[in-house]
Design a protein around this motif. Structure first.
Motif, PDB file in Angstrom:
ATOM      1  N   ARG A  87       6.131 -20.595  63.555  1.00 28.84           N
ATOM      2  CA  ARG A  87       7.387 -20.224  63.125  1.00 28.84           C
ATOM      3  C   ARG A  87       7.967 -19.081  64.012  1.00 28.84           C
ATOM      4  NH1 ARG A  87       5.510 -20.709  57.677  1.00 28.84           N
ATOM      5  NH2 ARG A  87       5.410 -18.368  57.623  1.00 28.84           N
ATOM      6  N   ALA A  88       6.841 -18.287  64.560  1.00 28.84           N
ATOM      7  CA  ALA A  88       7.447 -17.258  65.218  1.00 28.84           C
ATOM      8  C   ALA A  88       7.777 -17.548  66.835  1.00 28.84           C
ATOM      9  CB  ALA A  88       6.310 -16.063  65.280  1.00 28.84           C
ATOM     10  N   LEU A  89       6.833 -18.573  67.016  1.00 30.05           N
ATOM     11  CA  LEU A  89       7.036 -19.063  68.278  1.00 30.05           C
ATOM     12  C   LEU A  89       8.070 -19.841  68.578  1.00 30.05           C
ATOM     13  CD1 LEU A  89       3.417 -19.607  69.505  1.00 30.05           C
ATOM     14  CD2 LEU A  89       4.848 -17.706  70.040  1.00 30.05           C
ATOM     15  N   LEU A  90       8.368 -20.690  67.460  1.00 36.44           N
ATOM     16  CA  LEU A  90       9.638 -21.441  67.470  1.00 36.44           C
ATOM     17  C   LEU A  90      10.952 -20.926  67.430  1.00 36.44           C
ATOM     18  CD1 LEU A  90       8.224 -24.453  65.356  1.00 36.44           C
ATOM     19  CD2 LEU A  90       8.902 -24.671  67.625  1.00 36.44           C
ATOM     20  N   ALA A  91      11.013 -19.518  67.172  1.00 32.68           N
ATOM     21  CA  ALA A  91      12.177 -18.915  66.899  1.00 32.68           C
ATOM     22  C   ALA A  91      12.585 -18.291  68.278  1.00 32.68           C
ATOM     23  CB  ALA A  91      11.807 -17.603  66.065  1.00 32.68           C
TER      24      ALA A  91
END
Length: 217
Positions: A87-91
């Protein structure tokens, strides 16, 4: 006021979302901060170190450094960490490409040690425990890299990927067309993650049964 490292990293992350990793140059970053390029090298030695710091900042909120993994619950926290990191990287635009190839910063190493400690208490040896962490991390990086590339391509694609007429004479692919077209990234990611975790259950069982030595070395 002197330029602070946190300000450099925050600005780099903002620029990343605007121009992507290919457009994020030290010259562009320095111009955005209102300084000359050499001023940036007080805070990092090269672009590789800047990317390490950006990767750390991306996941800092998703993976608090003070977390204490429970040995008996290793499948759960490994999976939760992987989901949170995804989720953090996709943000961020090109989030996976920024993180790919980075090394843990000094601030991240205690958290890695805590994970290794929990896995070793669960039955793994340090070498195998680290392999487990690296395997999941590299699966995650590869997955999110493909996911972000696919999403970007889909926005530019003139027609849906693999139209029905292309699969007319391919019954097996036609049956699995939703997976082929990556219509549910979450479910597909979760499937691969669980396969990896189940594989490491077997590794733990083998190591417990083998005694001294590293059967996977």
């Amino acid at each position: 006021m002197a330029l602070q490292r946190d300000e450099v990293v925050r600005t780099a992350l903002r620029l990343l979302n605007e121009v992507g990793i290919d457009g994020l140059t030290t010259r562009r970053l320095a111009r955005e901060l209102g300084v000359q390029s050499p001023a940036l090298y007080w805070h990092f030695k090269n672009k590789r170190e800047l990317l390490d710091l950006m990767a750390e900042a991306m996941t800092a909120e998703a993976l608090p450094p003070a977390r204490e993994p429970v040995p008996e619950e290793w499948p759960q926290w490994l999976a939760e960490d992987a989901r949170a990191k995804r989720r953090a990287l996709l943000a961020y635009r090109d989030g996976a490409r920024v993180h790919a190839g980075t090394l843990p910063t000094a601030g991240e190493l205690p958290a890695v040690e805590a994970q290794l400690s929990a896995l070793c208490r669960a039955g793994l040896r340090p070498r195998t425990a680290l392999r487990l962490l690296l395997t999941i991390d590299r699966y995650l990086m590869g997955w999110v890299t493909e996911e972000q590339a696919w999403s970007q391509d889909a926005a530019e694609r003139a027609q849906p990927a693999f139209p029905d007429e292309a699969l007319r004479d391919l019954p097996l692919l036609r049956e699995a067309a939703d997976t082929l077209r990556m219509t549910d990234h979450d479910a597909d990611f979760e499937y691969g993650l669980q396969v990896l975790i189940e594989g490491f259950r077997s590794a733990i069982a083998r190591e417990k049964a083998s005694g001294p030595g590293d059967p996977l070395a």
